[in-house]
Design a protein around this motif. Structure first.
Motif, mmCIF file in Angstrom:
data_model
loop_
_atom_site.group_PDB
_atom_site.id
_atom_site.type_symbol
_atom_site.label_atom_id
_atom_site.label_comp_id
_atom_site.label_asym_id
_atom_site.label_seq_id
_atom_site.Cartn_x
_atom_site.Cartn_y
_atom_site.Cartn_z
ATOM 1 N N UNK A 27 19.456 14.432 -2.155
ATOM 2 C CA UNK A 27 18.019 14.203 -2.007
ATOM 3 C C UNK A 27 17.650 13.552 -0.687
ATOM 4 N N UNK A 28 18.600 13.378 0.220
ATOM 5 C CA UNK A 28 18.326 12.675 1.479
ATOM 6 C C UNK A 28 17.154 13.262 2.263
ATOM 7 N N UNK A 29 17.079 14.601 2.479
ATOM 8 C CA UNK A 29 15.916 15.129 3.227
ATOM 9 C C UNK A 29 14.585 14.786 2.582
ATOM 10 N N UNK A 30 14.510 14.898 1.245
ATOM 11 C CA UNK A 30 13.268 14.565 0.564
ATOM 12 C C UNK A 30 12.930 13.094 0.645
ATOM 13 N N UNK A 31 13.934 12.230 0.571
ATOM 14 C CA UNK A 31 13.701 10.796 0.691
ATOM 15 C C UNK A 31 13.225 10.433 2.092
ATOM 16 N N UNK A 32 13.820 11.053 3.101
ATOM 17 C CA UNK A 32 13.370 10.812 4.479
ATOM 18 C C UNK A 32 11.930 11.280 4.665
ATOM 19 N N UNK A 33 11.603 12.404 4.058
ATOM 20 C CA UNK A 33 10.224 12.889 4.128
ATOM 21 C C UNK A 33 9.265 11.890 3.488
ATOM 22 N N UNK A 34 9.656 11.306 2.364
ATOM 23 C CA UNK A 34 8.806 10.308 1.701
ATOM 24 C C UNK A 34 8.595 9.088 2.592
ATOM 25 N N UNK A 35 9.666 8.644 3.259
ATOM 26 C CA UNK A 35 9.558 7.475 4.137
ATOM 27 C C UNK A 35 8.650 7.783 5.327
ATOM 28 N N UNK A 36 8.825 8.949 5.926
ATOM 29 C CA UNK A 36 7.988 9.326 7.073
ATOM 30 C C UNK A 36 6.529 9.455 6.653
ATOM 31 N N UNK A 37 6.299 10.008 5.471
ATOM 32 C CA UNK A 37 4.926 10.123 4.971
ATOM 33 C C UNK A 37 4.305 8.745 4.776
ATOM 34 N N UNK A 94 0.808 -1.210 0.000
ATOM 35 C CA UNK A 94 0.000 0.000 0.000
ATOM 36 C C UNK A 94 0.846 1.267 0.000
ATOM 37 N N UNK A 95 1.914 1.295 0.796
ATOM 38 C CA UNK A 95 2.700 2.529 0.904
ATOM 39 C C UNK A 95 3.793 2.612 -0.152
ATOM 40 N N UNK A 96 4.089 1.498 -0.826
ATOM 41 C CA UNK A 96 5.154 1.506 -1.831
ATOM 42 C C UNK A 96 4.932 2.547 -2.927
ATOM 43 N N UNK A 97 3.747 2.617 -3.554
ATOM 44 C CA UNK A 97 3.573 3.635 -4.600
ATOM 45 C C UNK A 97 3.678 5.060 -4.084
ATOM 46 N N UNK A 98 3.211 5.303 -2.845
ATOM 47 C CA UNK A 98 3.291 6.649 -2.287
ATOM 48 C C UNK A 98 4.739 7.065 -2.064
ATOM 49 N N UNK A 99 5.518 6.192 -1.434
ATOM 50 C CA UNK A 99 6.921 6.503 -1.174
ATOM 51 C C UNK A 99 7.692 6.610 -2.488
ATOM 52 N N UNK A 100 7.388 5.740 -3.445
ATOM 53 C CA UNK A 100 8.070 5.780 -4.738
ATOM 54 C C UNK A 100 7.784 7.084 -5.474
ATOM 55 N N UNK A 101 6.530 7.483 -5.499
ATOM 56 C CA UNK A 101 6.154 8.711 -6.203
ATOM 57 C C UNK A 101 6.837 9.930 -5.598
ATOM 58 N N UNK A 102 6.857 10.016 -4.272
ATOM 59 C CA UNK A 102 7.519 11.147 -3.627
ATOM 60 C C UNK A 102 9.030 11.085 -3.831
ATOM 61 N N UNK A 103 9.598 9.897 -3.845
ATOM 62 C CA UNK A 103 11.038 9.760 -4.073
ATOM 63 C C UNK A 103 11.409 10.191 -5.492
ATOM 64 N N UNK A 104 10.568 9.854 -6.456
ATOM 65 C CA UNK A 104 10.811 10.278 -7.837
ATOM 66 C C UNK A 104 10.829 11.801 -7.939
ATOM 67 N N UNK A 105 9.854 12.450 -7.316
ATOM 68 C CA UNK A 105 9.811 13.915 -7.338
ATOM 69 C C UNK A 105 11.047 14.511 -6.670
ATOM 70 N N UNK A 106 11.509 13.862 -5.600
ATOM 71 C CA UNK A 106 12.684 14.365 -4.904
ATOM 72 C C UNK A 106 13.939 14.247 -5.763
#
Length: 306
Positions: A214-224, A171-183
């Motif tokens: 991109x570490x801050x953005x990736x961490x944000x994606x994981x927390x989200x 369930x969370x894989x597409x959300x984290x992936x999408x935010x990671x791509x943007x980052x």
């Protein structure tokens, strides 16, 4: 004052429209703030009633291991130990995030750095499709596929933390992936060009330049993603077993805060102890949602400062 000076002193139509727009925007913002504060006050007032009205100890509530609000323990107090649900929620969330993070970052790297064309034409639509699937569908798939697989592989009923973690991972894989791509896309192109110009290989550039930037953005994606996993209710309820017991391993039935809430909230009378303790569980969920929100903003500010 002549006519030209009077025209200059008068408010133009555009200025009046601007004032009207500002007023409408302010009213909308004020309404949103009012709704949020009302929700916070309502949940908090209901949640603390367990401790102020029913006399339940906060320490016993957070550390107790027996959940049976309708019964009285040996100490003469209700059995309202919420630790099994709290532990179940954290374990399921951390497992799902731990498994989803490398897959999401790997997919994002492939879509942005290795094969952007394939990523844009094939993987991006697939990810958007996965984001739009309702949680009940994920839960039903988990009930039909994951639970029987776990039962045949490890024995037992198949319901448990590992089944819930697998469903939440998907369930969370597409959300984290999408935010990671943007980052990763937001990393300036000249970072890559400068690294390659200095003689770095493609993988060195990705690992030491792109990912570190991109570490801050990736961490944000994981927390989200963790925030979504922590608050998921229906899909988890269908595969975790809903047993209010302390988790002893990953394949026995357990429960989370959301699963207990969805099962029992409609079966209690408003104002009773059984209902108040459920509001206390909802208050814990609200506090955790605020924590994830604050953590996301803090990570974003740290990234901006660096």
């Amino acid at each position: 004052m002549d006519d030209s000076q009077k025209k200059l002193a008068e408010h133009s139509g555009k200025s009046r429209l601007e004032k009207i727009g500002k007023t409408i925007s302010f009213l909308c913002i004020a309404f949103i703030v009012f709704v949020v504060l009302s929700i916070l006050y309502f949940v908090a007032s209901k949640g603390i009633a367990t401790f102020t009205k029913d006399g339940v100890s906060l320490i016993d509530f957070l550390t107790g291991k027996i959940w049976n609000p309708g019964s009285i323990g040996e100490n003469g107090k209700p059995l309202t130990g919420a630790l099994p649900m709290i532990a179940g929620s954290f374990i399921v969330t951390l497992l799902a995030a731990a498994v989803a993070t490398p897959f999401a970052i790997g997919a994002a790297i492939f879509m942005t750095e290795i094969s952007p064309t394939v990523g844009k034409k094939i993987l991006q639509p697939v990810i958007e499709l996965l984001v739009g699937i309702p949680s009940v569908v994920y839960g039903f798939i988990g009930l039909s596929v994951v639970v029987p697989f776990m039962r045949n592989t490890f024995g037992g009923s198949g319901f448990g933390i590992i089944s819930a973690a697998i469903v939440l991972f998907v369930m969370i894989l597409p959300t984290v992936t999408s935010m990671s791509v943007d980052t990763l896309k937001s990393v300036p192109r000249y970072y890559r060009e400068a690294s390659l110009a200095l003689g770095a290989t493609r993988w060195q550039t990705i690992y030491k330049v792109v990912l570190r930037s991109a570490t801050p953005g990736l961490l944000t994606a994981v927390v989200f993603g963790m925030a979504r996993a922590f608050g998921e209710a229906l899909a988890v309820q269908m595969v975790i077993g809903n047993a209010a017991l302390m988790p002893t391993n990953l394949i026995t039935p357990a429960s989370t805060l959301t699963s207990i809430l969805t099962m029992n909230m409609g079966n209690t009378v408003m104002g009773t102890l059984e209902n108040n303790v459920l509001w206390s569980l909802a208050l814990i969920l609200l506090v955790m949602a605020l924590f994830f929100n604050i953590l996301t903003r803090w990570i974003g500010k740290k990234g901006a400062m660096n």
